[in-house]
Write a protein that holds these residues in place. Structure first.
Motif, PDB file in Angstrom:
ATOM      1  N   GLN A 115       0.876  -1.225  -0.133  1.00 32.21           N
ATOM      2  CA  GLN A 115       0.371   0.470   0.060  1.00 32.21           C
ATOM      3  C   GLN A 115       0.691   1.254   0.075  1.00 32.21           C
ATOM      4  OE1 GLN A 115      -2.336   0.764   3.642  1.00 32.21           O
ATOM      5  NE2 GLN A 115      -3.233   2.165   2.928  1.00 32.21           N
ATOM      6  N   LEU A 116       0.480   2.214  -0.873  1.00 35.86           N
ATOM      7  CA  LEU A 116       1.599   3.690  -1.308  1.00 35.86           C
ATOM      8  C   LEU A 116       0.664   4.414  -0.881  1.00 35.86           C
ATOM      9  CD1 LEU A 116       3.185   2.232  -4.591  1.00 35.86           C
ATOM     10  CD2 LEU A 116       4.596   1.899  -2.050  1.00 35.86           C
ATOM     11  N   PHE A 117       0.938   5.143   0.547  1.00 31.70           N
ATOM     12  CA  PHE A 117      -0.414   6.279   1.011  1.00 31.70           C
ATOM     13  C   PHE A 117       0.944   6.959   1.075  1.00 31.70           C
ATOM     14  CE2 PHE A 117      -4.415   4.843   0.567  1.00 31.70           C
ATOM     15  CZ  PHE A 117      -4.766   3.881  -0.247  1.00 31.70           C
ATOM     16  N   ASP A 125      -2.335  13.345   7.428  1.00 31.89           N
ATOM     17  CA  ASP A 125      -3.024  14.144   6.128  1.00 31.89           C
ATOM     18  C   ASP A 125      -3.236  13.574   4.995  1.00 31.89           C
ATOM     19  OD1 ASP A 125      -5.037  15.491   5.668  1.00 31.89           O
ATOM     20  OD2 ASP A 125      -3.593  17.656   4.862  1.00 31.89           O
ATOM     21  N   LEU A 126      -3.754  12.247   4.743  1.00 29.88           N
ATOM     22  CA  LEU A 126      -3.191  11.542   3.247  1.00 29.88           C
ATOM     23  C   LEU A 126      -3.520  12.267   1.809  1.00 29.88           C
ATOM     24  CD1 LEU A 126      -2.851   9.338   1.777  1.00 29.88           C
ATOM     25  CD2 LEU A 126      -5.126   8.775   2.126  1.00 29.88           C
ATOM     26  N   ALA A 127      -4.647  13.493   2.588  1.00 33.72           N
ATOM     27  CA  ALA A 127      -5.107  14.260   0.844  1.00 33.72           C
ATOM     28  C   ALA A 127      -4.186  15.284   0.928  1.00 33.72           C
ATOM     29  CB  ALA A 127      -6.652  15.241   1.752  1.00 33.72           C
ATOM     30  N   ALA A 128      -2.972  16.004   1.948  1.00 30.74           N
ATOM     31  CA  ALA A 128      -2.000  16.986   1.360  1.00 30.74           C
ATOM     32  C   ALA A 128      -1.168  15.796   0.283  1.00 30.74           C
ATOM     33  CB  ALA A 128      -1.507  17.236   2.533  1.00 30.74           C
ATOM     34  N   GLY A 357       4.181   1.675  17.511  1.00 28.00           N
ATOM     35  CA  GLY A 357       3.933   1.873  16.401  1.00 28.00           C
ATOM     36  C   GLY A 357       2.176   1.745  15.754  1.00 28.00           C
ATOM     37  N   ASN A 358       1.356   0.931  16.866  1.00 29.06           N
ATOM     38  CA  ASN A 358       0.822   0.548  16.423  1.00 29.06           C
ATOM     39  C   ASN A 358      -0.183   1.879  16.920  1.00 29.06           C
ATOM     40  OD1 ASN A 358       0.199  -2.274  19.085  1.00 29.06           O
ATOM     41  ND2 ASN A 358       0.929  -2.028  16.296  1.00 29.06           N
ATOM     42  N   SER A 359      -0.112   3.307  16.901  1.00 22.80           N
ATOM     43  CA  SER A 359      -0.836   4.829  17.670  1.00 22.80           C
ATOM     44  C   SER A 359      -0.875   5.407  16.304  1.00 22.80           C
ATOM     45  CB  SER A 359      -0.068   5.203  18.460  1.00 22.80           C
ATOM     46  OG  SER A 359       1.090   5.838  18.246  1.00 22.80           O
ATOM     47  N   ILE A 360       0.491   4.415  15.146  1.00 20.80           N
ATOM     48  CA  ILE A 360       0.721   5.563  13.854  1.00 20.80           C
ATOM     49  C   ILE A 360      -0.133   5.108  12.508  1.00 20.80           C
ATOM     50  CG2 ILE A 360       2.539   6.364  12.285  1.00 20.80           C
ATOM     51  CD1 ILE A 360       4.146   6.868  14.321  1.00 20.80           C
ATOM     52  N   GLU A 361       0.020   3.310  12.170  1.00 15.52           N
ATOM     53  CA  GLU A 361      -0.011   2.706  11.319  1.00 15.52           C
ATOM     54  C   GLU A 361      -1.323   3.093  11.500  1.00 15.52           C
ATOM     55  OE1 GLU A 361       2.255  -0.489  11.667  1.00 15.52           O
ATOM     56  OE2 GLU A 361       0.609  -1.231  14.170  1.00 15.52           O
ATOM     57  N   GLY A 362      -2.391   2.672   9.889  1.00 18.54           N
ATOM     58  CA  GLY A 362      -3.387   2.191   9.539  1.00 18.54           C
ATOM     59  C   GLY A 362      -4.262   3.847  10.031  1.00 18.54           C
ATOM     60  N   GLY A 363      -3.708   4.994  10.462  1.00 15.66           N
ATOM     61  CA  GLY A 363      -3.807   6.067  10.311  1.00 15.66           C
ATOM     62  C   GLY A 363      -3.704   6.497  12.097  1.00 15.66           C
ATOM     63  N   THR A 364      -3.041   6.875  12.516  1.00 17.91           N
ATOM     64  CA  THR A 364      -2.752   7.658  14.375  1.00 17.91           C
ATOM     65  C   THR A 364      -4.053   7.852  14.570  1.00 17.91           C
ATOM     66  OG1 THR A 364      -3.651  10.740  13.414  1.00 17.91           O
ATOM     67  CG2 THR A 364      -0.992   9.180  12.441  1.00 17.91           C
ATOM     68  N   SER A 365      -3.470   7.340  16.288  1.00 11.34           N
ATOM     69  CA  SER A 365      -4.797   7.579  17.168  1.00 11.34           C
ATOM     70  C   SER A 365      -5.660   8.631  16.879  1.00 11.34           C
ATOM     71  CB  SER A 365      -4.243   6.950  18.178  1.00 11.34           C
ATOM     72  OG  SER A 365      -4.317   6.277  18.434  1.00 11.34           O
ATOM     73  N   GLU A 366      -4.840  10.534  16.827  1.00  8.22           N
ATOM     74  CA  GLU A 366      -5.077  11.516  17.217  1.00  8.22           C
ATOM     75  C   GLU A 366      -6.259  12.121  15.917  1.00  8.22           C
ATOM     76  OE1 GLU A 366      -1.124  11.410  18.742  1.00  8.22           O
ATOM     77  OE2 GLU A 366      -2.061  11.040  16.983  1.00  8.22           O
ATOM     78  N   ILE A 367      -5.772  11.492  14.682  1.00  4.27           N
ATOM     79  CA  ILE A 367      -6.539  11.219  13.588  1.00  4.27           C
ATOM     80  C   ILE A 367      -8.158  10.528  13.335  1.00  4.27           C
ATOM     81  CG2 ILE A 367      -7.289  10.579  10.991  1.00  4.27           C
ATOM     82  CD1 ILE A 367      -6.057  13.565  10.906  1.00  4.27           C
ATOM     83  N   LEU A 368      -7.756   9.769  13.853  1.00  9.29           N
ATOM     84  CA  LEU A 368      -9.354   8.421  14.269  1.00  9.29           C
ATOM     85  C   LEU A 368     -10.137   8.720  15.333  1.00  9.29           C
ATOM     86  CD1 LEU A 368      -6.967   4.811  14.235  1.00  9.29           C
ATOM     87  CD2 LEU A 368      -8.326   6.051  12.224  1.00  9.29           C
ATOM     88  N   LEU A 369      -9.194   9.186  16.997  1.00  8.01           N
ATOM     89  CA  LEU A 369     -10.446  10.161  17.297  1.00  8.01           C
ATOM     90  C   LEU A 369     -11.204  11.024  16.629  1.00  8.01           C
ATOM     91  CD1 LEU A 369      -8.045  10.663  20.476  1.00  8.01           C
ATOM     92  CD2 LEU A 369     -10.346   9.247  21.029  1.00  8.01           C
ATOM     93  N   ASN A 370     -10.293  11.918  15.668  1.00 11.33           N
ATOM     94  CA  ASN A 370     -11.100  12.902  15.240  1.00 11.33           C
ATOM     95  C   ASN A 370     -12.804  12.720  14.013  1.00 11.33           C
ATOM     96  OD1 ASN A 370     -10.350  15.380  16.001  1.00 11.33           O
ATOM     97  ND2 ASN A 370      -8.888  15.230  14.443  1.00 11.33           N
TER      98      ASN A 370
END
Length: 396
Positions: A115-117, A125-128, A357-370
């Motif tokens: 996966q190249l994201f 901020d993937l959209a950036a 690393g679990n709080s970074i990979e697959g979407g950071t925890s901060e983004i997930l909380l949003n």
């Protein structure tokens, strides 16, 4: 092919398949290909694409029957990105030709996917993202850099999100492709982690040509396609049914039982609190699996992934406290390129370091909380001043 009306019908079909495809006398790849063609791969997929159009909750019936017969599996942990992220996206947005080309070798494990994201300047901020794709006739020329890419060193294919229009707001100018990782201009370099391993990679793309026939979804709709990938990714990481005391909490509980001399009464309440939280997360994941069986994964997968990351870090930290000096010994500082991540079969020190690393990979925890706040709880969204600004005008 006759429709299946009951569990008994499905069991009979599996029995008939095994009667003509002896796992002990058939090569692994031939067996998996035949199973796919019989619609007994992922049962909820359409006929002709490895499935029978059945409810997803029927899948365990097939897995149990094939395991009992000694049938080979497709190494799901090794090809997890393909199974959990690429395949649902291809099914949702691919052409019939793309589905026929990619889904069968993907499920059979013939072709590994990555996966190249994420990018150095666009992680949370993937959209950036800035990886650029420019149209050139029937091809696209792609240049940029991606990071934190699992399995890139073994992958044949990658799911890739690019910037195709810098003159519109960031969410509107993205396009989604499937990239041949053997194409000229693709360079994969290992990224060594604090565990000592190079589980991830960084990938450099220099004037890589991608045929337009390998685009998923419409031009400019890459964000929409990527949401399917991301929702499935978070369910794959944090969801799924598992037995009681599986995973990290089982390791911690066993350590408590086995090390009577190391027990600290002050840690007992913390252990029980984490055990209850892990059990609640496990049962919630089962509900999420039921929801997934009924349709597409929703934003609730973000909560499952957030709980998984938080619990792993708390449990691994408490394990170090319980084991004391013994936990400080770390014998795993060797350069390896693991195909899978195994918390249970490793040392306490590895579990503690890798869980970060679990709080970074697959979407950071901060983004997930949003996501949880806005899309699950319905709370007011954050103020975003860049929604109507062209990507090229955003500070970077």
């Amino acid at each position: 092919m006759q429709p299946l009306n009951t569990q008994h019908d499905l069991e009979n079909r599996i029995h008939d398949f095994l009667a003509t495809h002896d796992p002990g006398a058939t090569s692994k790849l031939d067996f998996l290909r035949a199973r796919f063609d019989a619609g007994l791969a992922w049962l909820h997929y359409p006929p002709g694409l490895g499935g029978l159009g059945l409810p997803r909750d029927q899948q365990p019936i097939a897995e149990k029957a094939f395991a009992a017969a000694g049938a080979p599996d497709n190494e799901p942990r090794r090809i997890g990105i393909g199974l959990g992220m690429a395949a649902p996206t291809i099914l949702g947005f691919g052409s019939e030709e793309q589905k026929q080309r990619w889904l069968r070798p993907l499920w059979c494990g013939e072709e590994v996917w990555c996966q190249l994201f994420s990018e150095p300047g666009a992680g949370s901020d993937l959209a950036a993202l800035a990886t650029r794709a420019v149209r050139d006739g029937d091809d696209w020329i792609v240049s940029g850099q991606k990071v934190w890419t699992s399995m890139a060193h073994e992958a044949r294919w990658a799911i890739l999100v690019t910037r195709t229009d810098p003159d519109v707001p960031k969410h509107q100018g993205m396009t989604y492709f499937v990239l041949d990782m053997t194409a000229p201009g693709v360079e994969v370099r290992p990224l060594r982690q604090m565990t000592g391993e190079a589980e991830f990679n960084e990938v450099f793309l220099t004037d890589v040509r991608i045929p337009d026939s390998q685009r998923l979804g419409a031009v400019g709709e890459g964000w929409k396609v990527a949401q399917t990938t991301l929702m499935n990714e978070r369910v794959a990481i944090g969801g799924g049914a598992s037995p009681r005391e599986s995973g990290m909490i089982g390791v911690l509980a066993q350590s408590w039982r086995d090390n009577e001399k190391l027990r600290d009464p002050s840690l007992h309440d913390r252990l029980l609190t984490l055990w209850v939280a892990a059990e609640a997360a496990r049962l919630t994941a089962q509900r999420l699996s039921a929801q997934l069986a009924a349709g597409q994964p929703g934003p609730e997968g973000s909560a499952a992934k957030y709980a998984f990351a938080t619990l792993n870090q708390q449990i691994s930290g408490l394990e170090l406290e319980l084991l004391g000096e013994e936990a400080l010994r770390y014998d795993e500082w060797t350069m390896r390129r693991p195909d899978t991540v195994d918390f249970v079969g490793r040392s306490p020190g590895y579990r503690y370091l890798r869980a970060k690393g679990n709080s970074i990979e697959g979407g950071t925890s901060e983004i997930l909380l949003n996501i949880i706040a806005e899309r699950v709880l319905g709370l007011p969204g954050e103020i975003r001043t860049d929604k109507d600004v062209a990507w090229k005008d955003l500070p970077r």
